[in-house]
Design an enzyme around this catalytic site. Structure first.
Site, PDB file in Angstrom:
ATOM      1  N   ASN A  87       0.846  -1.188   0.000  1.00 49.42           N
ATOM      2  CA  ASN A  87       0.000   0.000   0.000  1.00 49.42           C
ATOM      3  C   ASN A  87       0.883   1.240   0.000  1.00 49.42           C
ATOM      4  O   ASN A  87       1.896   1.291   0.704  1.00 49.42           O
ATOM      5  CB  ASN A  87      -0.913  -0.012   1.233  1.00 49.42           C
ATOM      6  CG  ASN A  87      -1.883  -1.181   1.210  1.00 49.42           C
ATOM      7  OD1 ASN A  87      -2.449  -1.496   0.181  1.00 49.42           O
ATOM      8  ND2 ASN A  87      -2.043  -1.841   2.355  1.00 49.42           N
ATOM      9  N   HIS A 100       6.869  -1.787   3.082  1.00 53.72           N
ATOM     10  CA  HIS A 100       6.636  -3.184   3.461  1.00 53.72           C
ATOM     11  C   HIS A 100       5.809  -3.858   2.391  1.00 53.72           C
ATOM     12  O   HIS A 100       4.812  -3.302   1.922  1.00 53.72           O
ATOM     13  CB  HIS A 100       5.960  -3.300   4.839  1.00 53.72           C
ATOM     14  CG  HIS A 100       4.782  -2.401   5.037  1.00 53.72           C
ATOM     15  ND1 HIS A 100       4.902  -1.035   5.259  1.00 53.72           N
ATOM     16  CD2 HIS A 100       3.461  -2.657   5.029  1.00 53.72           C
ATOM     17  CE1 HIS A 100       3.703  -0.508   5.384  1.00 53.72           C
ATOM     18  NE2 HIS A 100       2.799  -1.471   5.245  1.00 53.72           N
TER      19      HIS A 100
HETATM   20  P1  5GP Z   1      -0.237  -1.060   5.890  1.00 51.83           P
HETATM   21  O1  5GP Z   1      -1.591  -0.777   6.465  1.00 51.83           O
HETATM   22  O2  5GP Z   1       0.706   0.092   6.112  1.00 51.83           O
HETATM   23  O3  5GP Z   1      -0.233  -1.544   4.484  1.00 51.83           O
HETATM   24  O4  5GP Z   1       0.323  -2.292   6.721  1.00 51.83           O
HETATM   25  C1  5GP Z   1       0.879  -2.166   7.994  1.00 51.83           C
HETATM   26  C2  5GP Z   1       0.789  -3.517   8.640  1.00 51.83           C
HETATM   27  O5  5GP Z   1       1.641  -3.517   9.769  1.00 51.83           O
HETATM   28  C3  5GP Z   1      -0.611  -3.867   9.146  1.00 51.83           C
HETATM   29  O6  5GP Z   1      -1.063  -5.048   8.501  1.00 51.83           O
HETATM   30  C4  5GP Z   1      -0.426  -4.038  10.642  1.00 51.83           C
HETATM   31  O7  5GP Z   1      -1.184  -5.097  11.174  1.00 51.83           O
HETATM   32  C5  5GP Z   1       1.064  -4.293  10.776  1.00 51.83           C
HETATM   33  N1  5GP Z   1       1.654  -3.841  12.020  1.00 51.83           N
HETATM   34  C6  5GP Z   1       1.459  -2.631  12.621  1.00 51.83           C
HETATM   35  N2  5GP Z   1       2.184  -2.536  13.747  1.00 51.83           N
HETATM   36  C7  5GP Z   1       2.854  -3.724  13.866  1.00 51.83           C
HETATM   37  C8  5GP Z   1       3.777  -4.235  14.836  1.00 51.83           C
HETATM   38  O8  5GP Z   1       4.126  -3.576  15.822  1.00 51.83           O
HETATM   39  N3  5GP Z   1       4.251  -5.493  14.642  1.00 51.83           N
HETATM   40  C9  5GP Z   1       3.873  -6.257  13.560  1.00 51.83           C
HETATM   41  N4  5GP Z   1       4.408  -7.484  13.465  1.00 51.83           N
HETATM   42  N5  5GP Z   1       3.023  -5.790  12.619  1.00 51.83           N
HETATM   43  C10 5GP Z   1       2.522  -4.549  12.764  1.00 51.83           C
END
Ligand code: 5GP
Ligand code: ZN
Length: 114
Positions: A87, A100
């Protein structure tokens, strides 16, 4: 490393995570809020805000990210298929500003995503 960046702190080991793969350039760890039986995130050790910041000099990093994800998919037994998605920006739901790649697998994945 950006001091206030969650994923830089995971990459450095300062914040714990369930890590499934590491190498010189990349860390892969399980998402804390999994959306599929396998849901991991592959991140560069170097701080990059999103895929939008990548340029022509980042081919090696991209290869390292995809190699790490292929190894993870093999280790997780995802021979039937899986999805890699990233994203970019608020409209797409990016909530952590460190590049990521999500790898999701282990269930049927519908298309298009929401
Ligand atoms: P985005 O929404 O930016 O595409 O994805 C971020 C991802 O990071 C989400 O799926 C969320 O669950 C994950 N995430 C957020 N904070 C943490 C964390 O402290 N540890 C882990 N392992 N995942 C995280
Ligand atoms: Zn970072």
């Amino acid at each position: 490393m950006a001091d206030d960046c969650l994923f830089c702190r995971i990459a450095s080991g300062e914040i714990p995570a369930d890590i499934v793969h590491t190498d010189d350039e990349v860390v892969v760890f399980r998402d804390v809020n999994p959306q599929a039986p396998t849901h991991v995130l592959a991140i560069p050790r170097r701080h990059v805000a999103s895929a939008h910041e990548l340029g022509p000099d980042d081919g090696e990093l991209l290869a390292a990210l995809f190699n790490a994800l292929r190894a993870t998919a093999d280790a997780e037994g995802l021979a039937d298929g899986y999805r890699i998605v990233t994203n970019i920006g608020p409209a797409a739901g990016q909530s952590v500003e460190h590049l990521h790649l999500h790898l999701l697998g282990g269930r049927r994945l519908s298309w298009p995503p929401g």
